[in-house]
Design an enzyme around this catalytic site. Structure first.
Site, PDB file in Angstrom:
ATOM      1  CB  CYS A  59     -20.867   1.271 -19.191  1.00 17.99           C
ATOM      2  SG  CYS A  59     -20.236   2.852 -18.580  1.00 17.99           S
TER       3      CYS A  59
ATOM      4  CD  GLU B  23      -2.995  -0.608  -0.199  1.00 16.63           C
ATOM      5  OE1 GLU B  23      -3.147   0.578  -0.541  1.00 16.63           O
ATOM      6  OE2 GLU B  23      -3.480  -1.562  -0.841  1.00 16.63           O
TER       7      GLU B  23
ATOM      8  CB  CYS C  22     -15.221   2.359 -13.477  1.00 19.06           C
ATOM      9  SG  CYS C  22     -16.268   3.813 -13.397  1.00 19.06           S
TER      10      CYS C  22
ATOM     11  CB  CYS D 291     -23.880   2.390 -12.930  1.00 20.78           C
ATOM     12  SG  CYS D 291     -22.943   3.903 -13.035  1.00 20.78           S
TER      13      CYS D 291
HETATM   14  S1  SF4 Z   1     -21.506   1.303 -15.385  1.00 17.80           S
HETATM   15 FE1  SF4 Z   1     -20.964   2.946 -13.971  1.00 17.80          FE
HETATM   16  S2  SF4 Z   1     -19.500   2.007 -12.587  1.00 17.80           S
HETATM   17 FE2  SF4 Z   1     -19.643   0.708 -14.376  1.00 17.80          FE
HETATM   18  S3  SF4 Z   1     -18.011   1.407 -15.781  1.00 17.80           S
HETATM   19 FE3  SF4 Z   1     -19.894   2.490 -16.333  1.00 17.80          FE
HETATM   20  S4  SF4 Z   1     -19.758   4.372 -15.168  1.00 17.80           S
HETATM   21 FE4  SF4 Z   1     -18.323   2.960 -14.215  1.00 17.80          FE
END
Ligand code: SF4
Length: 365
Positions: A206, A45, A200, A215
Site C-alpha cells: 500500500c 489475451e 495490490c 483506497c
Molecule cells: S492501497 Fe488499496 S489498492 Fe492500493 S495496494 Fe493497498 S489495498 Fe491495494
C-alpha cells in the site's frame, strides 16, 4: 453497506488520473504493448488466460514469428498451432484461437470485430477476454474484470460482496465504469491489471500504491479481508493410469484424442480410468490388450503424478512397457523417437515421458 457509494465525479477523476500516471511511470514493456494491433491483443489475451505473464512473453513472440497475421493463423494446420502451444497448457485455447481465426476470415472479412458483444460470440472468448480486447485494441468503453482487476477494485471500494458471484461482478463492473476515463480505455484496462499484478497482490504494498490515500479498505483496515472469498470447494479425486508403451524399434504408442474434451486433438499416452485398488501394472496391461491387442512386458519403472483440473484432483499412475512391433489402428499411432519432443502432449504425460527418458534415455535415443 455492501460497497462504497460516497464518491463523486471529482473523486473518480482523481482516482483514475493517479492510476494512469502510475501506469505511465511503472508499466512493464511487453511485446504486445508496442503497437496494440488487434490481432496481437487477441493472441496475447487468449494466452494470458490462466497463464502468468512472464511465461507468455516467450510463447507470444514465437507465435507471432510463425503466424504474423490472422490470415497466416487461419491457413495453418491445427497440429502446427498445437505444437507451438506446447508447454503453455490448456490446449483448448489453441484450438479455439485457430477456429476463431478461420471464422473471422470467413465471416468478418478478416477484420477482428471491435464490439464486446460480437467478440463474445467467437470461439473461446468469454466476457472478460471480450471486454479486454475491445478496450485495449479498440478503445471501447468497457472493462475486463479478471482476478487481478476484481481484487484491486474490491479493495479500492471495500466491497463486502463476494466478487466471484454474478452480483459481485456486476457491482464491480458498474464501479469500474464510473472510473473509466473517456477515450482512454486501453490504458485504463492495462493499468488496472498492472496494479493488481505489481502492487495490490496477495501481500499488497500500500505504501507504493497510487491509491494509498483513496483506497477505502486501506482506510478501514480491511485490506486483508478483501476480496471476500467464496467458501473453498474441495476437489473430487480421480485415479487414472497411462502407459509409456515402446515397441522394439523404440517407437512410442500415442493416442489421438477426439475433438472434444479437455485434451481435444492432442496426442496423449493411452490412458484409462481406474480406482485406487486397481492401480497396478496388470490393470493397465489388460486395458492395453483390450484396446490395441498389444501384450506389453512391464519395465521395472513406474511413477505417480498428482495434478488438478477444474474440480478434479487426479492421481495418474504411469508404467512403462515394451511390446513387439505391430500395426495399430486409429486412434492409436506409433511415433518415432526423433519426434518425441515436438509432439504436443498434455503436461502430465509430457512429464512422465521426460522422467522416463531422464532415467533410461540410452534405451530409447
Ligand atoms: S492501497 Fe488499496 S489498492 Fe492500493 S495496494 Fe493497498 S489495498 Fe491495494
Amino acid at each position: 453497506m455492501p460497497y462504497a457509494t460516497n464518491f463523486d465525479s471529482t473523486w473518480c477523476k482523481q482516482v483514475s488520473n493517479s492510476l494512469l500516471a502510475w501506469f505511465a511511470a511503472n508499466r512493464r514493456d511487453l511485446p504486445w504493448r508496442v503497437h496494440y494491433r488487434p490481432y496481437e491483443v487477441l493472441v496475447s489475451e487468449v494466452m494470458l488466460q490462466q497463464t502468468q505473464m512472464q511465461r507468455v512473453v516467450f510463447y507470444f513472440t514465437r507465435f507471432m514469428t510463425r503466424f504474423p497475421t490472422l490470415q497466416d493463423l487461419a491457413q495453418a494446420d491445427l497440429d502446427e498451432v498445437l505444437e507451438l502451444w506446447q508447454g503453455l497448457g490448456y490446449y483448448r485455447r489453441a484450438k479455439n484461437l485457430h477456429s476463431l481465426a478461420r471464422k473471422i476470415m470467413a465471416d468478418y472479412d478478416g477484420k477482428i470485430p471491435s464490439s464486446c458483444e460480437t467478440l463474445q460470440t467467437l470461439p473461446g472468448i468469454g466476457p472478460y477476454t471480450a471486454a479486454a480486447i475491445a478496450a485495449i485494441a479498440f478503445e471501447a468503453p468497457c472493462v475486463g474484470l479478471d482476478a487481478n482487476v476484481l481484487r484491486v477494485l474490491a479493495r479500492l471500494f471495500d466491497c463486502e460482496e463476494d466478487v466471484s458471484t454474478t452480483v459481485g461482478k456486476k457491482i464491480m463492473e458498474d464501479l469500474a465504469l464510473k472510473l473509466l476515463p473517456q477515450g482512454r480505455a486501453c490504458e485504463y484496462q492495462q493499468a488496472l491489471m498492472e496494479l493488481g499484478a505489481l502492487i495490490c497482490g496477495r501481500s499488497p504494498r500500500c505504501r507504493q500504491c497510487p491509491w494509498e490515500t483513496s483506497c477505502l479498505s486501506h482506510a478501514h483496515g480491511t485490506v486483508s479481508q478483501r476480496p471476500v472469498k467464496a467458501q473453498a470447494v474441495s476437489r473430487l479425486v480421480r485415479y487414472q493410469m497411462a502407459g509409456l508403451v515402446f515397441d522394439t524399434q523404440k517407437r512410442l504408442l500415442l493416442c489421438r484424442q477426439p475433438d472434444t474434451g479437455i485434451w481435444a486433438n492432442l496426442l496423449t499416452l493411452p490412458d484409462c480410468e481406474a480406482t485406487q485398488d486397481k492401480l497396478s501394472c496388470g490393470h493397465y496391461q489388460a486395458f492395453l490388450a483390450k484396446k490395441t491387442g498389444l501384450l506389453g512386458k512391464a519395465q521395472n519403472w513406474h511413477l505417480t503424478l498428482k495434478h488438478s483440473y477444474t474440480k478434479w484432483q487426479i492421481f495418474l499412475q504411469v508404467w512403462a512397457y515394451i511390446v513387439p512391433q505391430a500395426k495399430v489402428s486409429a486412434p492409436f499411432v506409433w511415433v518415432e523417437p526423433a519426434d518425441f519432443s515436438r509432439i504436443p502432449m498434455p503436461s502430465p504425460h509430457r512429464t512422465a515421458l521426460q522422467r522416463y527418458l531422464d532415467n533410461f534415455s540410452e534405451n530409447i535415443v
